[in-house]
Design an enzyme around this catalytic site. Structure first.
Site, PDB file in Angstrom:
ATOM      1  CG  ASP A   1      -2.076   0.956   1.096  1.00 42.84           C
ATOM      2  OD1 ASP A   1      -2.413   1.328  -0.044  1.00 42.84           O
ATOM      3  OD2 ASP A   1      -2.645   1.344   2.134  1.00 42.84           O
TER       4      ASP A   1
ATOM      5  CG  ASN B   1      -7.838  -1.721  -5.383  1.00 36.99           C
ATOM      6  OD1 ASN B   1      -6.950  -2.549  -5.184  1.00 36.99           O
ATOM      7  ND2 ASN B   1      -8.077  -0.743  -4.511  1.00 36.99           N
TER       8      ASN B   1
END
Ligand code: IPE
Ligand code: IPE
Ligand code: MG
Length: 247
Positions: free
Chosen positions: A26, A74
């Site tokens: 991330d 996502n």
């Protein structure tokens, strides 16, 4: 073998190595924005980090490495970013698969992947086929992956077997369920790393991480180094894992 920093590898006690390490890669966007770059530059830089971490995993003879590349959530991002990521995955596979193969890596994809472009799906099939007999690091890329989605798909697989009369409901055990997951046949996650400071699982490996040790760092993924990866492995070696029992 990929070139390695022998001194770095020596820091890891082989007897205290996790069998399965999972990483939530991330912070690409924040890393880029912090340097006045656009988010996609962060994703490109993140691929370089991934290459270095896979090399380290190969050199350490890690059994399984699973990385979170794209979640079922996502898809909610702007189309331009999703498109960029899809092209990046294709380029990555095209560019890296031969070298991975030469390093005995066995690649696998966790997740749905059927909504990817035919070209990307083709590269996925090609890379899996190329490396299917390799015996080195099991390198799992979670793409269009969600832990809940994976559990639902596993339940569907087992339900079909029940419907076909191959399986009795009372014979559905934890082992059978584990085998029906995308990671079937691999050990549970021992160490879960998340970069970039957020303290959450974001729908990653919900079943497999039931007893994982967590390791968080503020470092965004593009700035994450093999040294920090080894820091996490060393920290793991010092954890006291009780699995509910007493020492
Ligand atoms: C991780 O970085 C990569 C993917 C989720 C594809 P992010 O894109 O989430 O970057 P941040 O978290 O917004 O900084
Ligand atoms: C998790 O990161 C998914 C990947 C690293 C691919 P996100 O950036 O999507 O997670 P949230 O939105 O911060 O929970
Ligand atoms: Mg993020």
């Amino acid at each position: 073998m990929w070139e390695s920093d022998a001194g770095l590898l020596l820091r890891v006690d082989k007897d205290k190595m996790p069998r399965h390490v999972a990483i939530i890669m991330d912070g690409n966007g924040r890393w880029a924005n912090g340097r006045g770059l656009i988010r996609s530059a962060g994703h490109t830089a993140g691929v370089k980090t991934l290459k270095n971490i896979l090399k380290t995993a190969v050199n350490l003879k890690l059994e399984s490495l699973t990385v979170y590349a794209f979640s079922t959530e996502n898809w909610k991002r702007p189309l331009s970013e999703v498109d960029f990521l899809m092209h990046l995955f294709s380029d990555y596979l095209r560019r890296e698969m031969l070298e991975m193969h030469q390093n005995n890596v066995r690649i696998k994809f966790l997740g749905r992947t059927e909504d990817f472009s035919p070209a990307l799906q083709n590269l996925i099939r090609q890379s899996v086929a190329l490396m299917k007999d390799n015996t080195g690091v099991k390198f799992n890329i979670a793409a269009d992956y969600g832990g809940r989605d994976e559990i639902v798909r596993a339940a569907q697989k087992l339900a079909r077997r029940v419907q076909n009369g191959e399986l009795a409901p009372e014979n559905i055990s934890e082992e059978l369920f584990d085998d029906a997951l995308d990671t079937g046949g691999q050990p549970p996650v021992d160490l879960l790393i998340r970069t970039s400071g957020d303290l959450r699982v974001s729908n990653f490996l919900l079943w497999q991480a039931a007893y994982a040790e967590f390791w968080f760092t503020d470092t965004p993924w593009p700035a994450f180094t093999p040294e920090e990866f080894v820091d996490a492995l060393v920290a793991f070696g010092k954890r006291n894992r009780r699995f509910g029992a007493l020492n």
